[in-house]
Design a protein around this motif. Sequence first.
Motif, mmCIF file in Angstrom:
data_model
loop_
_atom_site.group_PDB
_atom_site.id
_atom_site.type_symbol
_atom_site.label_atom_id
_atom_site.label_comp_id
_atom_site.label_asym_id
_atom_site.label_seq_id
_atom_site.Cartn_x
_atom_site.Cartn_y
_atom_site.Cartn_z
ATOM 1 N N SER A 126 0.788 -1.224 -0.074
ATOM 2 C CA SER A 126 0.078 -0.013 -0.014
ATOM 3 C C SER A 126 0.862 1.174 -0.032
ATOM 4 O O SER A 126 0.627 2.126 -0.699
ATOM 5 N N ALA A 127 1.871 1.321 0.454
ATOM 6 C CA ALA A 127 2.997 2.303 0.695
ATOM 7 C C ALA A 127 3.509 2.722 -0.426
ATOM 8 O O ALA A 127 3.608 3.654 -1.008
ATOM 9 N N ILE A 128 3.829 1.549 -1.151
ATOM 10 C CA ILE A 128 4.243 1.797 -2.614
ATOM 11 C C ILE A 128 3.244 2.240 -3.504
ATOM 12 O O ILE A 128 3.761 3.310 -4.293
ATOM 13 N N GLU A 129 2.170 1.808 -3.412
ATOM 14 C CA GLU A 129 1.064 2.451 -4.322
ATOM 15 C C GLU A 129 0.916 4.028 -3.823
ATOM 16 O O GLU A 129 0.844 4.539 -5.145
ATOM 17 N N GLU A 130 0.805 4.456 -2.602
ATOM 18 C CA GLU A 130 0.839 5.734 -2.541
ATOM 19 C C GLU A 130 2.124 6.588 -2.963
ATOM 20 O O GLU A 130 1.817 7.794 -3.602
ATOM 21 N N LYS A 131 3.301 6.098 -2.791
ATOM 22 C CA LYS A 131 4.297 6.831 -3.462
ATOM 23 C C LYS A 131 4.309 6.564 -5.038
ATOM 24 O O LYS A 131 4.768 7.663 -5.500
ATOM 25 N N LEU A 132 3.610 5.858 -5.402
ATOM 26 C CA LEU A 132 3.683 5.767 -7.052
ATOM 27 C C LEU A 132 2.364 7.002 -7.492
ATOM 28 O O LEU A 132 2.817 7.740 -8.162
ATOM 29 N N LEU A 250 10.471 7.792 -6.237
ATOM 30 C CA LEU A 250 10.582 6.659 -7.091
ATOM 31 C C LEU A 250 11.726 5.872 -6.472
ATOM 32 O O LEU A 250 11.751 4.248 -6.539
ATOM 33 N N ALA A 251 12.722 6.358 -5.734
ATOM 34 C CA ALA A 251 13.812 5.544 -5.134
ATOM 35 C C ALA A 251 13.249 4.878 -3.834
ATOM 36 O O ALA A 251 13.491 3.804 -3.451
ATOM 37 N N GLU A 252 11.994 5.579 -3.199
ATOM 38 C CA GLU A 252 11.551 4.967 -1.967
ATOM 39 C C GLU A 252 10.901 3.888 -2.712
ATOM 40 O O GLU A 252 10.679 2.969 -1.870
ATOM 41 N N VAL A 253 10.144 4.075 -3.779
ATOM 42 C CA VAL A 253 9.199 2.853 -4.505
ATOM 43 C C VAL A 253 10.171 1.697 -4.705
ATOM 44 O O VAL A 253 9.604 0.644 -4.470
#
Length: 448
Positions: A126-132, A250-253
């Motif tokens: 979910s965190a990845i989707e928010e960062k995207l 994107l790096a965090e993703v």
Amino acid sequence: MASSDINIERELKALPLETTTLLGAADSGRVVSRWLIGILLVLVAIMFLPWQQNVQGDGNVTALSPADRPQQLQSRIDGRIEAWFVSEGQFVKKGDSIVRISEIKEEYLNPNVLPLTQQQQSAKQSAIEEKLNKAAALSQLIERLEQQRDFKLQQTANKVLQYQAEVRQATLEDSVARDQLRRRERLFRDSLGLVSVNDLQTFQIRVQSAAAKLVEKQQMLAITQTDLQSIPAEYGEKIAKSRSDRAATLAEVSEGRSDVAKLKDKVGSLTLRNSFYVIEAPQDGYVVRATRAGQGEIVKAGEPIVSIQPARPRKAVELYVKPMDVALLKPGRHVRVFFDGWPALQISGWPQVAVGTFGAQVAVIDQFPSADGRFRVLLVPDTTHDEDWPAQLRLGTGAEGWAMLDNVTVGWELWRQLNGFPLSIKPGDALSGDEVAGGKGKDGGGKK
């Protein structure tokens, strides 16, 4: 001989005794000689009797396929035995539970470690989707900033053109006003009274006004040109910051995806580990022996817990022969075997009188010797002219076998044995290494 002995012998002969008569008449030396000659003639005759040479070996009953041989079931993880579901000698089917073990490692003691790890994976996803989504918003912001920059540049460039035109107009008006002022001043000097002082002052005011207007327009043009040059820097900073934020997002993703991959691997490992708690039968068979007894015992990963004997193995005999004899064997050669526990009478050189033996043929010959220096030969049943092997045979039963070769005399065989000569071999009996490894011979088998 003493005189007393001679006198005793004379007296014995003079007595009318039947025993002394027999002792004097017996010819024991001749009888013994006849017996010795008879035995010698029999031995010589035996030396000319036919004898069939053979390659002998001993071994035991095994399974032809490695999958049919007894196998040990090991624990794939460190654990503690919780419950047994079978007993020794019990028949089990493929997939039946045999024993259940529990965890002893601290990191896996929590029974909810799998669902908690799955929750971590879901939260990370979910965190990845928010960062995207944030990266997409930043991309849109960058696009809007670039559009605003282009619009502002175009707008400011238009103002520059406008102010340039106004400067040219103000320059022209200033030039006209100064020219009119010069003419009025000349008229005022040359013709007294024709031009009043008020008119002259009016034209002076017009010149000053035109000059002030020209300066104002020039200043506005300079300011607009400065704004035109500062617009790329102003928007470039905003765009660069947005791009930096997008790259960081994107790096965090990427880091999040790496964490998700690790969590997926952990979830998969935990799911697979949960399947290791119950040890199941890999195939139909019998529980032979439990190496661990009772409940509560600790077992280590890779440690055997129980042995399984497959239910329907294809039986074979692994026979061990001397290196000097292995060259005479080839796949397909007929062999006579007998098993421990089955009455049999076997004279290796006279197979015609064999009783209680079974037919077999060579299936595989090892390419290298075993630990004791002998070569292993696998035999399978040969029911072409014989009955099948006993159904009661168990793996591990002792066996002996003879591979029949050429016919010679008993004397020749004894001479060969005494001198350690190899067995007789005909051209074509021995095979190359590749053929011995398991391929059929050209004639499909040896001669009996």
